[in-house]
Write an enzyme that holds these catalytic residues in place. Structure first.
Site, PDB file in Angstrom:
ATOM      1  N   ARG A   1      18.770  22.247 -56.581  1.00 35.78           N
ATOM      2  CA  ARG A   1      19.326  21.131 -55.801  1.00 35.78           C
ATOM      3  C   ARG A   1      19.584  19.910 -56.692  1.00 35.78           C
ATOM      4  O   ARG A   1      20.713  19.594 -57.012  1.00 35.78           O
ATOM      5  CB  ARG A   1      18.368  20.793 -54.633  1.00 35.78           C
ATOM      6  CG  ARG A   1      18.959  19.870 -53.580  1.00 35.78           C
ATOM      7  CD  ARG A   1      18.941  18.414 -53.928  1.00 35.78           C
ATOM      8  NE  ARG A   1      17.629  17.885 -54.255  1.00 35.78           N
ATOM      9  CZ  ARG A   1      17.440  16.673 -54.741  1.00 35.78           C
ATOM     10  NH1 ARG A   1      18.458  15.857 -54.944  1.00 35.78           N
ATOM     11  NH2 ARG A   1      16.218  16.249 -55.051  1.00 35.78           N
ATOM     12  N   ASP A   2      18.532  19.261 -57.168  1.00 30.41           N
ATOM     13  CA  ASP A   2      18.696  18.039 -57.962  1.00 30.41           C
ATOM     14  C   ASP A   2      19.413  18.379 -59.273  1.00 30.41           C
ATOM     15  O   ASP A   2      20.220  17.585 -59.774  1.00 30.41           O
ATOM     16  CB  ASP A   2      17.320  17.416 -58.254  1.00 30.41           C
ATOM     17  CG  ASP A   2      17.371  15.917 -58.476  1.00 30.41           C
ATOM     18  OD1 ASP A   2      18.468  15.365 -58.567  1.00 30.41           O
ATOM     19  OD2 ASP A   2      16.292  15.296 -58.567  1.00 30.41           O
TER      20      ASP A   2
ATOM     21  N   HIS B   1       8.086  12.420 -58.540  1.00 30.72           N
ATOM     22  CA  HIS B   1       9.393  12.979 -58.897  1.00 30.72           C
ATOM     23  C   HIS B   1       9.927  12.158 -60.063  1.00 30.72           C
ATOM     24  O   HIS B   1      10.532  11.111 -59.867  1.00 30.72           O
ATOM     25  CB  HIS B   1      10.292  12.881 -57.656  1.00 30.72           C
ATOM     26  CG  HIS B   1      11.682  13.397 -57.811  1.00 30.72           C
ATOM     27  ND1 HIS B   1      12.105  14.600 -57.285  1.00 30.72           N
ATOM     28  CD2 HIS B   1      12.783  12.868 -58.414  1.00 30.72           C
ATOM     29  CE1 HIS B   1      13.392  14.783 -57.544  1.00 30.72           C
ATOM     30  NE2 HIS B   1      13.828  13.749 -58.230  1.00 30.72           N
TER      31      HIS B   1
ATOM     32  N   HIS C   1      12.074  11.474 -63.595  1.00 32.55           N
ATOM     33  CA  HIS C   1      13.191  11.820 -64.470  1.00 32.55           C
ATOM     34  C   HIS C   1      12.783  11.388 -65.874  1.00 32.55           C
ATOM     35  O   HIS C   1      11.977  10.478 -66.050  1.00 32.55           O
ATOM     36  CB  HIS C   1      14.475  11.136 -64.001  1.00 32.55           C
ATOM     37  CG  HIS C   1      15.054  11.750 -62.750  1.00 32.55           C
ATOM     38  ND1 HIS C   1      16.200  12.494 -62.746  1.00 32.55           N
ATOM     39  CD2 HIS C   1      14.612  11.762 -61.469  1.00 32.55           C
ATOM     40  CE1 HIS C   1      16.455  12.922 -61.507  1.00 32.55           C
ATOM     41  NE2 HIS C   1      15.508  12.489 -60.706  1.00 32.55           N
TER      42      HIS C   1
ATOM     43  N   CYS D   1      21.196  12.342 -60.631  1.00 31.81           N
ATOM     44  CA  CYS D   1      21.701  12.048 -59.297  1.00 31.81           C
ATOM     45  C   CYS D   1      23.108  11.497 -59.456  1.00 31.81           C
ATOM     46  O   CYS D   1      23.314  10.541 -60.201  1.00 31.81           O
ATOM     47  CB  CYS D   1      20.798  11.054 -58.575  1.00 31.81           C
ATOM     48  SG  CYS D   1      21.484  10.569 -56.980  1.00 31.81           S
TER      49      CYS D   1
ATOM     50  N   ASN E   1      15.754  15.683 -64.675  1.00 41.97           N
ATOM     51  CA  ASN E   1      14.387  15.637 -64.155  1.00 41.97           C
ATOM     52  C   ASN E   1      13.424  16.102 -65.237  1.00 41.97           C
ATOM     53  O   ASN E   1      13.810  16.776 -66.191  1.00 41.97           O
ATOM     54  CB  ASN E   1      14.248  16.616 -62.983  1.00 41.97           C
ATOM     55  CG  ASN E   1      15.036  16.196 -61.769  1.00 41.97           C
ATOM     56  OD1 ASN E   1      16.254  16.305 -61.746  1.00 41.97           O
ATOM     57  ND2 ASN E   1      14.340  15.711 -60.759  1.00 41.97           N
TER      58      ASN E   1
HETATM   59  P1  HMG Z   1      29.212   8.671 -44.268  1.00 37.10           P
HETATM   60  O1  HMG Z   1      30.531   8.887 -44.933  1.00 37.10           O
HETATM   61  O2  HMG Z   1      28.796   7.284 -43.874  1.00 37.10           O
HETATM   62  O3  HMG Z   1      29.059   9.679 -43.020  1.00 37.10           O
HETATM   63  O4  HMG Z   1      28.092   9.271 -45.205  1.00 37.10           O
HETATM   64  P2  HMG Z   1      29.571   9.624 -41.541  1.00 37.10           P
HETATM   65  O5  HMG Z   1      28.388   9.815 -40.659  1.00 37.10           O
HETATM   66  O6  HMG Z   1      30.448   8.414 -41.333  1.00 37.10           O
HETATM   67  O7  HMG Z   1      30.475  10.944 -41.476  1.00 37.10           O
HETATM   68  C1  HMG Z   1      31.667  11.091 -42.250  1.00 37.10           C
HETATM   69  C2  HMG Z   1      32.182  12.521 -42.118  1.00 37.10           C
HETATM   70  O8  HMG Z   1      31.258  13.455 -42.723  1.00 37.10           O
HETATM   71  C3  HMG Z   1      32.330  12.988 -40.671  1.00 37.10           C
HETATM   72  O9  HMG Z   1      33.390  13.948 -40.663  1.00 37.10           O
HETATM   73  C4  HMG Z   1      31.041  13.722 -40.405  1.00 37.10           C
HETATM   74  O10 HMG Z   1      31.125  14.698 -39.402  1.00 37.10           O
HETATM   75  C5  HMG Z   1      30.778  14.384 -41.739  1.00 37.10           C
HETATM   76  P3  HMG Z   1      34.873  13.558 -40.205  1.00 37.10           P
HETATM   77  O11 HMG Z   1      34.699  13.014 -38.824  1.00 37.10           O
HETATM   78  O12 HMG Z   1      35.341  12.500 -41.188  1.00 37.10           O
HETATM   79  O13 HMG Z   1      35.602  14.847 -40.296  1.00 37.10           O
HETATM   80  N1  HMG Z   1      29.347  14.598 -41.954  1.00 37.10           N
HETATM   81  C6  HMG Z   1      28.805  15.729 -42.421  1.00 37.10           C
HETATM   82  N2  HMG Z   1      29.331  16.918 -42.794  1.00 37.10           N
HETATM   83  C7  HMG Z   1      28.479  17.849 -43.248  1.00 37.10           C
HETATM   84  N3  HMG Z   1      27.146  17.670 -43.352  1.00 37.10           N
HETATM   85  C8  HMG Z   1      26.586  16.498 -42.996  1.00 37.10           C
HETATM   86  C9  HMG Z   1      27.437  15.473 -42.520  1.00 37.10           C
HETATM   87  N4  HMG Z   1      27.201  14.209 -42.116  1.00 37.10           N
HETATM   88  C10 HMG Z   1      28.373  13.682 -41.763  1.00 37.10           C
HETATM   89  N5  HMG Z   1      25.269  16.304 -43.116  1.00 37.10           N
HETATM   90  C11 HMG Z   1      25.948  10.347 -45.455  1.00 37.10           C
HETATM   91  C12 HMG Z   1      26.722   9.185 -44.850  1.00 37.10           C
HETATM   92  C13 HMG Z   1      24.476  10.048 -45.312  1.00 37.10           C
HETATM   93  C14 HMG Z   1      26.331  11.612 -44.718  1.00 37.10           C
HETATM   94  C15 HMG Z   1      26.345  10.461 -46.971  1.00 37.10           C
HETATM   95  O14 HMG Z   1      26.172   9.211 -47.545  1.00 37.10           O
HETATM   96  C16 HMG Z   1      25.530  11.462 -47.732  1.00 37.10           C
HETATM   97  O15 HMG Z   1      25.491  12.638 -47.402  1.00 37.10           O
HETATM   98  N6  HMG Z   1      24.853  11.039 -48.811  1.00 37.10           N
HETATM   99  C17 HMG Z   1      24.043  11.946 -49.616  1.00 37.10           C
HETATM  100  C18 HMG Z   1      24.370  11.825 -51.066  1.00 37.10           C
HETATM  101  C19 HMG Z   1      23.471  12.771 -51.843  1.00 37.10           C
HETATM  102  O16 HMG Z   1      23.308  13.924 -51.484  1.00 37.10           O
HETATM  103  N7  HMG Z   1      22.861  12.261 -52.931  1.00 37.10           N
HETATM  104  C20 HMG Z   1      22.000  13.045 -53.761  1.00 37.10           C
HETATM  105  C21 HMG Z   1      20.668  13.344 -53.128  1.00 37.10           C
HETATM  106  S1  HMG Z   1      19.486  12.011 -53.303  1.00 37.10           S
HETATM  107  C22 HMG Z   1      18.768  12.262 -54.874  1.00 37.10           C
HETATM  108  O17 HMG Z   1      19.245  13.069 -55.627  1.00 37.10           O
HETATM  109  C23 HMG Z   1      17.504  11.511 -55.237  1.00 37.10           C
HETATM  110  C24 HMG Z   1      16.260  12.401 -55.230  1.00 37.10           C
HETATM  111  O18 HMG Z   1      16.379  13.463 -56.160  1.00 37.10           O
HETATM  112  C25 HMG Z   1      15.020  11.556 -55.577  1.00 37.10           C
HETATM  113  C26 HMG Z   1      15.206  10.679 -56.821  1.00 37.10           C
HETATM  114  O19 HMG Z   1      15.399  11.213 -57.917  1.00 37.10           O
HETATM  115  O20 HMG Z   1      15.192   9.460 -56.624  1.00 37.10           O
HETATM  116  C27 HMG Z   1      16.033  13.020 -53.857  1.00 37.10           C
HETATM  117 MG    MG Z   2      15.972  13.277 -58.375  1.00 38.23          MG
END
Ligand code: HMG
Ligand code: MG
Length: 304
Positions: free
Chosen positions: A14-15, A212, A214, A245, A254
């Site tokens: 995933r990450d 967690h 990095h 990320c 990581n």
């Molecule tokens: P948004 O654009 O504000 O979403 O994003 P929305 O609610 O306005 O929806 C927009 C469109 O997306 C809509 O479709 C929804 O239906 C669709 P449309 O009407 O335009 O056709 N939609 C979805 N489709 C599939 N699956 C879904 C979903 N949700 C809405 N779940 C949102 C807001 C939160 C969804 C977006 O910002 C997002 O997904 N962000 C995640 C980014 C990400 O994955 N980042 C990496 C993970 S975090 C990380 O790596 C850190 C970590 O490792 C810890 C660390 O190291 O710190 C965990």
């Molecule tokens: Mg991470």
């Protein structure tokens, strides 16, 4: 003292893969999880149910997760296969495929909340609340990630009390475990102890916390040791040191699972991981990605 056993939360699929510029074929992702399982990893974070527009690398989440769940070797009785879910739409997608462990992911800082979730910190907590509640009602375990706990690339240092306030909100919401993310790898051991102390004083004990790290500044193992001394027993790591990320520019890989396992086994701490099999898995993935693994242990052990 140090724990007798450490639970490794493997995040490479995933990450790690979310941050690869090239898209890894779906079949290779499934094979990656299979090899991680064979190497003895009990908790393997598989993918994220986020919009493909946000993380194109994981657009095949449904296909990968369905295949992994259907594979009896991977989905053995004691294997945990969590997936990331940001909102109710993601929750529905994951649960339809049989997910029984999920993770929501918040931010200690406003800038990263905006960039990673398109929400303020408060709005993102409001987005998670119904997810955690529905998960609880369905007997699904929820982990809460918290990013930028030891520094933010846009905001700089992050006050301890701010991190504690958002982390505590995730725990009070119903997250069984809080994973503290050093998203940009800025933490140092004294700062790790200071944050864990602040959480303990606020009523969130080390037993509820995972770390967690990095490895941007080469501090991940030292930080891990500080956390273990404080009583933390769950450590996130990524096979071969894959990862970062996509929404945090300065985030590099990581902590490599191999580097972690080498240290833990040297300390006489059990992990259940077969280091040789894990190194071979990361070497295979590095070949596939066309670049060497940044893990020091992989480099030292490869071909041995
Ligand atoms: P948004 O654009 O504000 O979403 O994003 P929305 O609610 O306005 O929806 C927009 C469109 O997306 C809509 O479709 C929804 O239906 C669709 P449309 O009407 O335009 O056709 N939609 C979805 N489709 C599939 N699956 C879904 C979903 N949700 C809405 N779940 C949102 C807001 C939160 C969804 C977006 O910002 C997002 O997904 N962000 C995640 C980014 C990400 O994955 N980042 C990496 C993970 S975090 C990380 O790596 C850190 C970590 O490792 C810890 C660390 O190291 O710190 C965990
Ligand atoms: Mg991470």
């Amino acid at each position: 003292g140090l724990p007798e056993r450490v639970f490794i939360h493997e995040v490479g699929a995933r990450d790690g893969l979310q941050n690869e510029s090239g898209v890894v074929p779906t079949e290779a992702k499934i094979e990656f999880v299979r090899r991680l399982a064979r190497a003895g990893l009990r908790t393997i974070e598989v993918t994220s149910f986020v919009p493909p527009k946000w993380v194109p690398q994981l657009a095949d989440a449904a296909e990968v997760f369905a295949a992994v769940r259907a594979d009896v070797e991977i989905a053995a009785a004691d294997r945990r296969l969590p997936v990331l879910v940001p909102n109710e739409r993601g929750f529905d997608r994951a649960v339809e495929l049989g997910a029984d462990r999920i993770a929501v992911f918040g931010s200690a800082t406003e800038t990263f909340a905006r960039r990673n979730l398109n929400r303020t910190v408060a709005e993102s907590l409001a987005m998670f609340a119904p997810v955690v509640e529905r998960a609880g009602a369905a007997g699904i375990d929820t982990r809460g990630y918290l990013s930028m706990c030891w520094g933010d690339p846009w905001e700089g240092p992050v006050p301890l009390d701010r991190v504690v306030r958002v982390g505590k909100a995730l725990v009070e919401m119903g997250c069984s475990q809080l994973s503290l993310g050093d998203t940009i790898g800025a933490a140092t051991p004294g700062h790790v102890t200071a944050l864990l102390t602040a959480f303990a004083e606020a009523g969130v004990p080390a037993s509820r916390i995972a770390v967690h790290f990095h490895d941007s500044y080469g501090q991940a193992l030292a930080n891990t040791l500080a956390a273990l001394r404080f009583g933390v027993t769950t450590v996130d790591a990524s096979a071969g040191g894959l990862g970062g990320c996509p929404y945090a520019e300065s985030a590099t890989g990581n902590l490599a699972t191999e580097d972690l396992v080498w240290m833990l086994h040297g300390l006489g701490i059990e992990t259940g991981v077969d280091l040789g099999a894990l190194v071979a898995t990361s070497a295979w993935m590095a070949d596939l990605l066309g670049r060497p693994s940044p893990s020091r242990a992989v480099q030292a052990l490869i071909g041995k």
